[in-house]
Motif scaffolding. Structure first.
Motif, PDB file in Angstrom:
ATOM      1  N   LEU A 155      12.177  13.152  -9.154  1.00  0.00           N
ATOM      2  CA  LEU A 155      11.598  11.933  -8.586  1.00  0.00           C
ATOM      3  C   LEU A 155      11.547  12.065  -7.067  1.00  0.00           C
ATOM      4  O   LEU A 155      12.554  12.385  -6.429  1.00  0.00           O
ATOM      5  CB  LEU A 155      12.443  10.721  -8.981  1.00  0.00           C
ATOM      6  CG  LEU A 155      11.859   9.341  -8.679  1.00  0.00           C
ATOM      7  CD1 LEU A 155      10.623   9.069  -9.539  1.00  0.00           C
ATOM      8  CD2 LEU A 155      12.906   8.251  -8.909  1.00  0.00           C
ATOM      9  N   SER A 156      10.371  11.816  -6.487  1.00  0.00           N
ATOM     10  CA  SER A 156      10.213  11.971  -5.040  1.00  0.00           C
ATOM     11  C   SER A 156      10.999  10.897  -4.299  1.00  0.00           C
ATOM     12  O   SER A 156      11.239   9.808  -4.831  1.00  0.00           O
ATOM     13  CB  SER A 156       8.731  11.868  -4.654  1.00  0.00           C
ATOM     14  OG  SER A 156       8.287  10.520  -4.763  1.00  0.00           O
ATOM     15  N   PRO A 157      11.392  11.167  -3.047  1.00  0.00           N
ATOM     16  CA  PRO A 157      12.118  10.162  -2.259  1.00  0.00           C
ATOM     17  C   PRO A 157      11.329   8.862  -2.096  1.00  0.00           C
ATOM     18  O   PRO A 157      11.901   7.775  -2.179  1.00  0.00           O
ATOM     19  CB  PRO A 157      12.329  10.858  -0.910  1.00  0.00           C
ATOM     20  CG  PRO A 157      12.368  12.311  -1.247  1.00  0.00           C
ATOM     21  CD  PRO A 157      11.361  12.483  -2.355  1.00  0.00           C
ATOM     22  N   GLY A 158      10.027   8.974  -1.881  1.00  0.00           N
ATOM     23  CA  GLY A 158       9.217   7.765  -1.707  1.00  0.00           C
ATOM     24  C   GLY A 158       9.203   6.903  -2.952  1.00  0.00           C
ATOM     25  O   GLY A 158       9.337   5.674  -2.888  1.00  0.00           O
ATOM     26  N   ALA A 159       9.036   7.538  -4.105  1.00  0.00           N
ATOM     27  CA  ALA A 159       9.030   6.795  -5.360  1.00  0.00           C
ATOM     28  C   ALA A 159      10.404   6.193  -5.633  1.00  0.00           C
ATOM     29  O   ALA A 159      10.512   5.037  -6.067  1.00  0.00           O
ATOM     30  CB  ALA A 159       8.604   7.704  -6.503  1.00  0.00           C
ATOM     31  N   ALA A 160      11.453   6.966  -5.373  1.00  0.00           N
ATOM     32  CA  ALA A 160      12.808   6.457  -5.603  1.00  0.00           C
ATOM     33  C   ALA A 160      13.098   5.248  -4.721  1.00  0.00           C
ATOM     34  O   ALA A 160      13.722   4.276  -5.165  1.00  0.00           O
ATOM     35  CB  ALA A 160      13.825   7.562  -5.327  1.00  0.00           C
ATOM     36  N   LYS A 161      12.627   5.281  -3.496  1.00  0.00           N
ATOM     37  CA  LYS A 161      12.843   4.156  -2.593  1.00  0.00           C
ATOM     38  C   LYS A 161      12.117   2.913  -3.113  1.00  0.00           C
ATOM     39  O   LYS A 161      12.688   1.808  -3.128  1.00  0.00           O
ATOM     40  CB  LYS A 161      12.354   4.513  -1.190  1.00  0.00           C
ATOM     41  CG  LYS A 161      12.583   3.401  -0.170  1.00  0.00           C
ATOM     42  CD  LYS A 161      12.129   3.824   1.228  1.00  0.00           C
ATOM     43  CE  LYS A 161      12.399   2.721   2.239  1.00  0.00           C
ATOM     44  NZ  LYS A 161      11.971   3.124   3.614  1.00  0.00           N
ATOM     45  N   ALA A 162      10.873   3.086  -3.553  1.00  0.00           N
ATOM     46  CA  ALA A 162      10.096   1.945  -4.058  1.00  0.00           C
ATOM     47  C   ALA A 162      10.729   1.364  -5.316  1.00  0.00           C
ATOM     48  O   ALA A 162      10.805   0.138  -5.478  1.00  0.00           O
ATOM     49  CB  ALA A 162       8.658   2.384  -4.342  1.00  0.00           C
ATOM     50  N   PRO A 203      18.181  10.539  -2.467  1.00  0.00           N
ATOM     51  CA  PRO A 203      17.823  10.383  -1.054  1.00  0.00           C
ATOM     52  C   PRO A 203      16.902   9.194  -0.785  1.00  0.00           C
ATOM     53  O   PRO A 203      17.032   8.509   0.239  1.00  0.00           O
ATOM     54  CB  PRO A 203      17.124  11.707  -0.726  1.00  0.00           C
ATOM     55  CG  PRO A 203      17.748  12.687  -1.665  1.00  0.00           C
ATOM     56  CD  PRO A 203      17.989  11.930  -2.937  1.00  0.00           C
ATOM     57  N   GLY A 204      15.970   8.926  -1.704  1.00  0.00           N
ATOM     58  CA  GLY A 204      15.077   7.783  -1.512  1.00  0.00           C
ATOM     59  C   GLY A 204      15.808   6.462  -1.625  1.00  0.00           C
ATOM     60  O   GLY A 204      15.545   5.526  -0.862  1.00  0.00           O
ATOM     61  N   ALA A 205      16.748   6.375  -2.567  1.00  0.00           N
ATOM     62  CA  ALA A 205      17.556   5.166  -2.700  1.00  0.00           C
ATOM     63  C   ALA A 205      18.435   4.988  -1.465  1.00  0.00           C
ATOM     64  O   ALA A 205      18.575   3.886  -0.932  1.00  0.00           O
ATOM     65  CB  ALA A 205      18.421   5.248  -3.956  1.00  0.00           C
ATOM     66  N   ARG A 206      19.002   6.101  -0.985  1.00  0.00           N
ATOM     67  CA  ARG A 206      19.847   6.034   0.201  1.00  0.00           C
ATOM     68  C   ARG A 206      19.049   5.516   1.393  1.00  0.00           C
ATOM     69  O   ARG A 206      19.547   4.712   2.197  1.00  0.00           O
ATOM     70  CB  ARG A 206      20.426   7.421   0.513  1.00  0.00           C
ATOM     71  CG  ARG A 206      21.477   7.395   1.624  1.00  0.00           C
ATOM     72  CD  ARG A 206      22.019   8.772   1.939  1.00  0.00           C
ATOM     73  NE  ARG A 206      22.580   9.422   0.763  1.00  0.00           N
ATOM     74  CZ  ARG A 206      22.079  10.500   0.201  1.00  0.00           C
ATOM     75  NH1 ARG A 206      20.991  11.069   0.711  1.00  0.00           N
ATOM     76  NH2 ARG A 206      22.637  11.028  -0.860  1.00  0.00           N
ATOM     77  N   GLU A 207      17.801   5.945   1.496  1.00  0.00           N
ATOM     78  CA  GLU A 207      16.956   5.474   2.600  1.00  0.00           C
ATOM     79  C   GLU A 207      16.733   3.959   2.498  1.00  0.00           C
ATOM     80  O   GLU A 207      16.769   3.248   3.506  1.00  0.00           O
ATOM     81  CB  GLU A 207      15.611   6.200   2.584  1.00  0.00           C
ATOM     82  CG  GLU A 207      14.696   5.812   3.737  1.00  0.00           C
ATOM     83  CD  GLU A 207      13.381   6.567   3.717  1.00  0.00           C
ATOM     84  OE1 GLU A 207      12.447   6.131   4.437  1.00  0.00           O
ATOM     85  OE2 GLU A 207      13.278   7.573   2.981  1.00  0.00           O
ATOM     86  N   ALA A 235       0.836  -1.205   0.000  1.00  0.00           N
ATOM     87  CA  ALA A 235       0.000   0.000   0.000  1.00  0.00           C
ATOM     88  C   ALA A 235       0.869   1.251   0.000  1.00  0.00           C
ATOM     89  O   ALA A 235       0.581   2.236  -0.679  1.00  0.00           O
ATOM     90  CB  ALA A 235      -0.919  -0.002   1.222  1.00  0.00           C
ATOM     91  N   GLY A 236       1.980   1.185   0.765  1.00  0.00           N
ATOM     92  CA  GLY A 236       2.885   2.324   0.799  1.00  0.00           C
ATOM     93  C   GLY A 236       3.518   2.581  -0.548  1.00  0.00           C
ATOM     94  O   GLY A 236       3.626   3.717  -1.003  1.00  0.00           O
ATOM     95  N   CYS A 237       3.935   1.502  -1.222  1.00  0.00           N
ATOM     96  CA  CYS A 237       4.527   1.654  -2.554  1.00  0.00           C
ATOM     97  C   CYS A 237       3.520   2.237  -3.517  1.00  0.00           C
ATOM     98  O   CYS A 237       3.839   3.116  -4.318  1.00  0.00           O
ATOM     99  CB  CYS A 237       5.009   0.289  -3.079  1.00  0.00           C
ATOM    100  SG  CYS A 237       6.504  -0.299  -2.261  1.00  0.00           S
ATOM    101  N   THR A 238       2.280   1.728  -3.433  1.00  0.00           N
ATOM    102  CA  THR A 238       1.252   2.193  -4.355  1.00  0.00           C
ATOM    103  C   THR A 238       0.969   3.676  -4.149  1.00  0.00           C
ATOM    104  O   THR A 238       0.814   4.429  -5.113  1.00  0.00           O
ATOM    105  CB  THR A 238      -0.038   1.375  -4.164  1.00  0.00           C
ATOM    106  OG1 THR A 238       0.259   0.004  -4.410  1.00  0.00           O
ATOM    107  CG2 THR A 238      -1.118   1.840  -5.115  1.00  0.00           C
ATOM    108  N   SER A 239       0.940   4.101  -2.890  1.00  0.00           N
ATOM    109  CA  SER A 239       0.578   5.487  -2.611  1.00  0.00           C
ATOM    110  C   SER A 239       1.587   6.475  -3.181  1.00  0.00           C
ATOM    111  O   SER A 239       1.222   7.580  -3.552  1.00  0.00           O
ATOM    112  CB  SER A 239       0.436   5.703  -1.095  1.00  0.00           C
ATOM    113  OG  SER A 239       1.689   5.532  -0.451  1.00  0.00           O
ATOM    114  N   VAL A 240       2.854   6.087  -3.258  1.00  0.00           N
ATOM    115  CA  VAL A 240       3.862   7.021  -3.754  1.00  0.00           C
ATOM    116  C   VAL A 240       4.124   6.856  -5.248  1.00  0.00           C
ATOM    117  O   VAL A 240       4.834   7.662  -5.850  1.00  0.00           O
ATOM    118  CB  VAL A 240       5.206   6.869  -2.987  1.00  0.00           C
ATOM    119  CG1 VAL A 240       5.018   7.229  -1.534  1.00  0.00           C
ATOM    120  CG2 VAL A 240       5.791   5.481  -3.157  1.00  0.00           C
TER     121      VAL A 240
END
Length: 304
Positions: free
Chosen positions: A248-255, A292-296, A18-23
């Motif tokens: 690219l947002s941090p959340g999207a980059a992390k996903a 930053p999202g990848a780093r997280e 759900a978190g991945c989908t939201s971002v």
């Protein structure tokens, strides 16, 4: 596992999804890859499908391009959101809005000649006709640097890989450069069609690496291709990066970063180069910074 533990695990998985989908649900991404059938293009198409499956976002558009320089140009102009690029091309652009999701695999420089050619060493390339890669490709940057730093005076023809292989078969060129993952399908096929050799770069690597520290040296195993070589050749290597920008947002980059490793089996099914994708080396994108999202993501995985 007890029923309660199973329930907790299921809830955790659903929350992550759900978190991945939201971002990512409203993302409309475009990936700049490479020529049709090349490693960049194969991996880009596979990643687009897997990211969509993982997150539910629209399948990213996949652009066919001529290579790294073209990809970086498109990333900078906003025509692409994600780009495959050799590290040297990305570093040379010096754009502080650029960052990387991961180091994915390394390219190996191939210098290919016919087996019956008198060309045995790099010095023998003097005065010869050489395919140095398509304009705006990463190959041409490496080829030009190698030829310049080794002071080789040759006719440099801007031929991409398909054109180079055909020209070598017809004896219209004497050699060609190619920088790609192991194995590169077109060179596998060339080795079946023609008797060819790869040139060794052992003598040149110290000079090249004294100027360009991000280039490495490695050997191409004899089992990689059908060639007339009798021992493995030492050659130049360059890391490949999956590049993005601060758009690219941090959340999207992390996903998306998480998705690279979740999809590794599928990526390896389309190109064996993906077997080299490793979370331990993926963080080694310097001097290009991690997004930053990848780093997280890597911090969560205790890799940095």
């Amino acid at each position: 596992m007890t029923v309660s533990r199973k329930l907790v695990t299921l809830i955790t998985v659903l929350l992550v999804l759900a978190g991945c989908t939201s971002v990512t649900e409203n993302l409309r991404l475009t990936i700049a890859t490479g020529f049709a059938g090349g490693v960049y293009n194969k991996l880009g198409r596979a990643l687009a499908c897997e990211w969509s499956k993982q997150t539910g976002m629209a399948v990213p558009a996949v652009l066919e391009t001529v290579g790294s320089i073209d990809n970086i140009n498109r990333l900078e102009s906003g025509q692409a959101d994600i780009a495959f690029s050799a590290a040297d091309v990305a570093v040379d652009r010096r754009n502080d809005k650029f960052s990387a999701l991961a180091r994915i695999y390394d390219d190996y420089l191939h210098i290919v000649v016919r087996a019956d050619s008198p060309i045995r060493t790099m010095a023998d390339l003097n005065g010869k006709r050489i395919g140095v890669g398509a304009a705006n490709s990463g190959v041409i940057k490496i080829a030009d640097r190698v030829l310049d730093i080794t002071k080789i005076d040759a006719q440099r023809l801007q031929y991409g890989l398909p054109q180079s292989t055909e020209a070598l078969k017809k004896r219209e060129i004497d050699a060609f450069f190619w920088s790609g993952g192991l194995p590169t399908d077109e060179i596998v096929q060339l080795g079946k069609d023609e008797n060819v050799r790869l040139l060794d770069m052992s003598e040149q690597m110290r000079t090249i690496r004294s100027v360009f520290r991000y280039y490495g040296a490695a050997t191409i195993p004899l089992s990689t291709y059908r060639t007339a070589n009798t021992v493995p050749v030492t050659t130049l290597t360059v890391p490949n990066l999956l590049m993005v920008t601060d758009r690219l947002s941090p959340g999207a980059a992390k996903a998306l970063t998480q998705g690279i490793f979740a999809a590794q089996e599928e990526l390896a099914n389309v190109s064996r180069a993906a077997n080299s994708i490793d979370i331990r080396s993926a963080v080694e994108t310097q001097p290009v910074p991690l997004h930053p999202g990848a780093r997280e993501y890597y911090r969560d995985e205790k890799r940095i």
